[in-house]
Design a protein around this motif. Structure first.
Motif, PDB file in Angstrom:
ATOM      1  N   THR A 191       0.858  -1.176   0.000  1.00  0.00           N
ATOM      2  CA  THR A 191       0.000   0.000   0.000  1.00  0.00           C
ATOM      3  C   THR A 191       0.897   1.229   0.000  1.00  0.00           C
ATOM      4  OG1 THR A 191      -1.698  -1.173   1.262  1.00  0.00           O
ATOM      5  CG2 THR A 191      -1.840   1.217   1.197  1.00  0.00           C
ATOM      6  N   VAL A 192       0.655   2.139  -0.919  1.00  0.00           N
ATOM      7  CA  VAL A 192       1.494   3.326  -1.077  1.00  0.00           C
ATOM      8  C   VAL A 192       0.630   4.573  -0.922  1.00  0.00           C
ATOM      9  CG1 VAL A 192       3.031   4.621  -2.595  1.00  0.00           C
ATOM     10  CG2 VAL A 192       3.055   2.118  -2.628  1.00  0.00           C
ATOM     11  N   LEU A 193       1.057   5.480  -0.056  1.00  0.00           N
ATOM     12  CA  LEU A 193       0.447   6.793   0.075  1.00  0.00           C
ATOM     13  C   LEU A 193       1.439   7.818  -0.466  1.00  0.00           C
ATOM     14  CD1 LEU A 193      -1.144   6.616   3.652  1.00  0.00           C
ATOM     15  CD2 LEU A 193      -2.194   6.068   1.454  1.00  0.00           C
ATOM     16  N   ASP A 194       1.212   8.242  -1.672  1.00  0.00           N
ATOM     17  CA  ASP A 194       2.091   9.229  -2.308  1.00  0.00           C
ATOM     18  C   ASP A 194       1.499  10.609  -2.046  1.00  0.00           C
ATOM     19  OD1 ASP A 194       3.832  10.688  -3.798  1.00  0.00           O
ATOM     20  OD2 ASP A 194       3.542   9.592  -5.666  1.00  0.00           O
ATOM     21  N   VAL A 195       1.969  11.243  -0.977  1.00  0.00           N
ATOM     22  CA  VAL A 195       1.437  12.539  -0.595  1.00  0.00           C
ATOM     23  C   VAL A 195       2.170  13.636  -1.357  1.00  0.00           C
ATOM     24  CG1 VAL A 195       0.686  11.743   1.657  1.00  0.00           C
ATOM     25  CG2 VAL A 195       2.991  12.644   1.383  1.00  0.00           C
ATOM     26  N   GLU A 196       1.730  14.867  -1.141  1.00  0.00           N
ATOM     27  CA  GLU A 196       2.297  15.977  -1.905  1.00  0.00           C
ATOM     28  C   GLU A 196       3.773  16.172  -1.629  1.00  0.00           C
ATOM     29  OE1 GLU A 196       1.443  20.767  -2.630  1.00  0.00           O
ATOM     30  OE2 GLU A 196       0.219  19.584  -1.232  1.00  0.00           O
ATOM     31  N   ARG A 197       4.198  15.895  -0.395  1.00  0.00           N
ATOM     32  CA  ARG A 197       5.598  16.098  -0.027  1.00  0.00           C
ATOM     33  C   ARG A 197       6.146  14.812   0.577  1.00  0.00           C
ATOM     34  NH1 ARG A 197       3.347  21.075   2.554  1.00  0.00           N
ATOM     35  NH2 ARG A 197       3.500  22.736   0.995  1.00  0.00           N
ATOM     36  N   GLY A 198       6.374  13.823  -0.245  1.00  0.00           N
ATOM     37  CA  GLY A 198       6.956  12.573   0.212  1.00  0.00           C
ATOM     38  C   GLY A 198       6.029  11.397  -0.018  1.00  0.00           C
ATOM     39  N   GLY A 199       6.243  10.311   0.708  1.00  0.00           N
ATOM     40  CA  GLY A 199       5.436   9.111   0.539  1.00  0.00           C
ATOM     41  C   GLY A 199       5.587   8.184   1.731  1.00  0.00           C
ATOM     42  N   MET A 200       4.560   7.355   1.925  1.00  0.00           N
ATOM     43  CA  MET A 200       4.564   6.341   2.973  1.00  0.00           C
ATOM     44  C   MET A 200       4.188   5.011   2.346  1.00  0.00           C
ATOM     45  SD  MET A 200       2.500   6.213   6.612  1.00  0.00           S
ATOM     46  CE  MET A 200       3.629   7.407   7.334  1.00  0.00           C
ATOM     47  N   LEU A 218      10.737  11.598   2.947  1.00  0.00           N
ATOM     48  CA  LEU A 218      10.311  12.984   3.086  1.00  0.00           C
ATOM     49  C   LEU A 218      10.408  13.761   1.778  1.00  0.00           C
ATOM     50  CD1 LEU A 218      12.192  13.778   6.418  1.00  0.00           C
ATOM     51  CD2 LEU A 218       9.804  13.127   6.163  1.00  0.00           C
ATOM     52  N   ASP A 219      11.080  13.193   0.814  1.00  0.00           N
ATOM     53  CA  ASP A 219      11.380  13.896  -0.436  1.00  0.00           C
ATOM     54  C   ASP A 219      10.497  13.349  -1.547  1.00  0.00           C
ATOM     55  OD1 ASP A 219      12.476  15.206  -2.607  1.00  0.00           O
ATOM     56  OD2 ASP A 219      14.540  14.927  -1.937  1.00  0.00           O
ATOM     57  N   GLU A 220       9.647  14.192  -2.092  1.00  0.00           N
ATOM     58  CA  GLU A 220       8.738  13.765  -3.161  1.00  0.00           C
ATOM     59  C   GLU A 220       9.496  13.296  -4.400  1.00  0.00           C
ATOM     60  OE1 GLU A 220       5.451  12.989  -5.518  1.00  0.00           O
ATOM     61  OE2 GLU A 220       5.665  13.179  -3.343  1.00  0.00           O
ATOM     62  N   ARG A 221      10.674  13.847  -4.612  1.00  0.00           N
ATOM     63  CA  ARG A 221      11.458  13.453  -5.788  1.00  0.00           C
ATOM     64  C   ARG A 221      11.992  12.034  -5.691  1.00  0.00           C
ATOM     65  NH1 ARG A 221      15.982  17.836  -5.326  1.00  0.00           N
ATOM     66  NH2 ARG A 221      15.895  16.856  -3.257  1.00  0.00           N
ATOM     67  N   LYS A 222      12.029  11.466  -4.481  1.00  0.00           N
ATOM     68  CA  LYS A 222      12.639  10.154  -4.286  1.00  0.00           C
ATOM     69  C   LYS A 222      11.620   9.074  -3.910  1.00  0.00           C
ATOM     70  CE  LYS A 222      16.589  11.911  -5.153  1.00  0.00           C
ATOM     71  NZ  LYS A 222      17.708  11.939  -4.226  1.00  0.00           N
ATOM     72  N   THR A 223      10.347   9.309  -4.224  1.00  0.00           N
ATOM     73  CA  THR A 223       9.329   8.316  -3.851  1.00  0.00           C
ATOM     74  C   THR A 223       9.539   6.991  -4.583  1.00  0.00           C
ATOM     75  OG1 THR A 223       7.861   9.306  -5.514  1.00  0.00           O
ATOM     76  CG2 THR A 223       7.576  10.015  -3.223  1.00  0.00           C
ATOM     77  N   ASP A 224       9.931   7.029  -5.843  1.00  0.00           N
ATOM     78  CA  ASP A 224      10.154   5.785  -6.588  1.00  0.00           C
ATOM     79  C   ASP A 224      11.364   5.028  -6.046  1.00  0.00           C
ATOM     80  OD1 ASP A 224       7.985   6.243  -8.196  1.00  0.00           O
ATOM     81  OD2 ASP A 224       9.131   7.187  -9.808  1.00  0.00           O
ATOM     82  N   VAL A 225      12.421   5.760  -5.724  1.00  0.00           N
ATOM     83  CA  VAL A 225      13.619   5.108  -5.197  1.00  0.00           C
ATOM     84  C   VAL A 225      13.314   4.461  -3.852  1.00  0.00           C
ATOM     85  CG1 VAL A 225      16.001   5.470  -4.447  1.00  0.00           C
ATOM     86  CG2 VAL A 225      15.098   6.748  -6.396  1.00  0.00           C
ATOM     87  N   ALA A 226      12.617   5.188  -2.992  1.00  0.00           N
ATOM     88  CA  ALA A 226      12.260   4.628  -1.691  1.00  0.00           C
ATOM     89  C   ALA A 226      11.333   3.421  -1.844  1.00  0.00           C
ATOM     90  CB  ALA A 226      11.589   5.699  -0.830  1.00  0.00           C
ATOM     91  N   ASP A 227      10.438   3.468  -2.803  1.00  0.00           N
ATOM     92  CA  ASP A 227       9.534   2.343  -3.051  1.00  0.00           C
ATOM     93  C   ASP A 227      10.319   1.111  -3.480  1.00  0.00           C
ATOM     94  OD1 ASP A 227       7.226   0.909  -3.292  1.00  0.00           O
ATOM     95  OD2 ASP A 227       6.423   2.027  -4.984  1.00  0.00           O
TER      96      ASP A 227
END
Length: 331
Positions: free
Chosen positions: A250-259, A275-284
Motif C-alpha cells: 500500500t502506497v500513500l504518495d502525498v504531496e511532499r513525500g510518501g509512505m 520525506l522527499d517527493e522526488r525520491k518516492t520511486d527510489v524509496a519504493d
C-alpha cells in the motif's frame, strides 16, 4: 506518544460517585444516625464495577465498536428469550417472568441500544472507526541506541524481547536507510511495532520539519502504521473476489513525500517513509527489496517482482551539498 485520554476515566468515575458517598457517611457519623451497611457495600461495589468497566474500555477501545455491537447482539438475543418466556410461559409451562424483571431488562437493553447507535453514528459521521485508528496496539519500542554510518547518525529503537530473526531484520533496515531517500522504517509483528530506525535527526533533513518535531513525527508514523495495517486489511477483504491474491503493498504518495506499507507475511509488515517527493520511486524500490530480504530471514520466498531495484550496496549515507536543490517541506 499521545497521552491516553481514557487513562483518567476510572479515577474520574470513582471521584464523582464515591465523593458523595463519603460525604453521606460523614453526615451519618456527625448526626449519630445508623446507616445500612449492605446498602453502602452495594454502592461501593457498583462504583468499583464502573471503574473496572471504564478501565477495560480504555484498554480495548481499539475494538470498541465491534465489542459494542457484539454485546448488543447478545443482549438482544437474551431479551428475545426473556420476552418469549414472559409471553408464553404461563401457557406452555404454567410459569412466567415477573413483570418488574422483564421491564427492567427491557429498559436496560433499550438504553444500551440507544447508546450504541448514537456512538456508531458519531463514528460514521467522523469518517471511520476512529477509536481504532487513533489507538495504539501495545507499548512502542523504547530501547534506544544510535549508530553512526558515514556522515549521518541513525536512531534505533527496539522492544526489549526482540528475537534473532528480528535483529537480522533490523540490520537489513538500518543498511537501507539513506538521508537522500528512505528516511524511516518500522517493523511490525502481531500489530505491534518491534523496532523502528530513522535518520530524521540528520541536520540535512531539518528543512523538512516546520510545525512538527522529529519525535512528534515518529509518533505519528507509528500510529499511521497501525492505521495503514487496518485499512489494508479491510481492502484485502474487499478485493478477495478479484482473485488477485493478498494485498501486499500500500502506497500513500502525498504531496511532499510518501509512505509505504509492505507485507512480510500475514502477521508481519514494514512501514517506510520518504520525506522527499522526488525520491518516492527510489524509496519504493528499496522497500520492495527490503521486504524480500526480511522474508529471507524467515525462510520465505521473494514476494516482489518490481522492475527497478536499488543497488546491492543498500543505503548510501553521504553529506548533502549546500548547492543541491531541496524541497520546501516533507511528509
Amino acid at each position: 506518544m499521545d497521552t491516553d485520554r481514557f487513562a483518567r476515566l476510572p479515577a474520574v468515575i470513582a471521584t464523582l460517585v464515591l465523593l458523595p458517598v463519603l460525604l453521606e457517611f460523614l453526615a451519618w457519623y456527625i448526626q449519630g444516625e445508623d446507616y445500612d451497611g449492605a446498602r453502602a457495600a452495594t454502592v461501593v461495589g457498583v462504583i468499583v464495577s464502573l471503574a473496572g468497566i471504564a478501565t477495560v474500555i480504555g484498554r480495548l477501545r481499539a475494538r470498541l465498536p465491534a465489542l459494542m455491537v457484539t454485546a448488543l447482539t447478545v443482549l438482544a438475543a437474551g431479551e428475545a428469550v426473556l420476552g418469549f418466556a414472559a409471553a408464553f410461559g404461563p401457557v406452555l409451562w404454567r410459569g412466567g417472568v415477573p413483570g418488574e424483571l422483564h421491564g427492567l431488562v427491557t429498559t436496560g437493553v433499550s438504553l444500551f441500544a440507544v447508546v450504541t447507535g448514537v456512538y456508531l453514528l458519531v463514528l460514521y459521521g467522523r469518517g471511520l472507526y476512529l477509536p481504532y485508528l487513533e489507538a495504539g496496539t501495545g507499548p512502542p519500542p523504547t530501547a534506544t541506541k544510535r549508530k553512526v554510518l558515514g556522515e549521518s547518525e541513525i536512531l534505533i529503537r527496539t522492544v526489549p524481547d526482540a528475537g534473532p530473526a528480528v535483529e537480522k531484520a533490523l540490520d537489513s533496515c538500518v543498511a537501507m536507510l539513506d538521508q537522500d531517500d528512505l528516511h524511516f522504517v518500522a517493523y511490525y509483528a502481531g500489530e505491534r511495532c518491534c523496532f523502528y530506525a530513522d535518520v530524521l535527526d540528520d541536520v540535512d533533513l531539518a528543512h523538512f520539519f516546520h510545525d512538527t518535531t522529529q519525535e512528534e513525527r515518529r509518533a505519528l508514523y507509528l500510529k499511521a502504521g497501525n492505521q495503514l495495517n487496518w485499512l489494508t486489511g479491510r481492502l484485502d477483504r474487499q478485493f478477495r473476489r478479484l482473485e488477485g491474491g493478498a494485498l501486499i503493498r500500500t502506497v500513500l504518495d502525498v504531496e511532499r513525500g510518501g509512505m509505504y506499507l509492505y507485507r512480510v507475511d500475514r502477521s508481519r509488515y514494514l512501514v517506510g517513509v520518504t520525506l522527499d517527493e522526488r525520491k518516492t520511486d527510489v524509496a519504493d524500490d528499496k522497500m520492495a527489496a527490503l521486504v524480500d530480504m526480511i522474508r529471507g530471514h524467515f525462510t520465505l520466498p521473494p514476494l516482489n517482482r518490481r522492475a527497478h531495484r536499488p543497488p546491492p550496496g543498500g543505503g548510501r549515507l553521504r553529506p548533502v551539498a549546500e548547492s543541491e536543490h531541496r524541497s520546501a517541506s516533507g511528509s
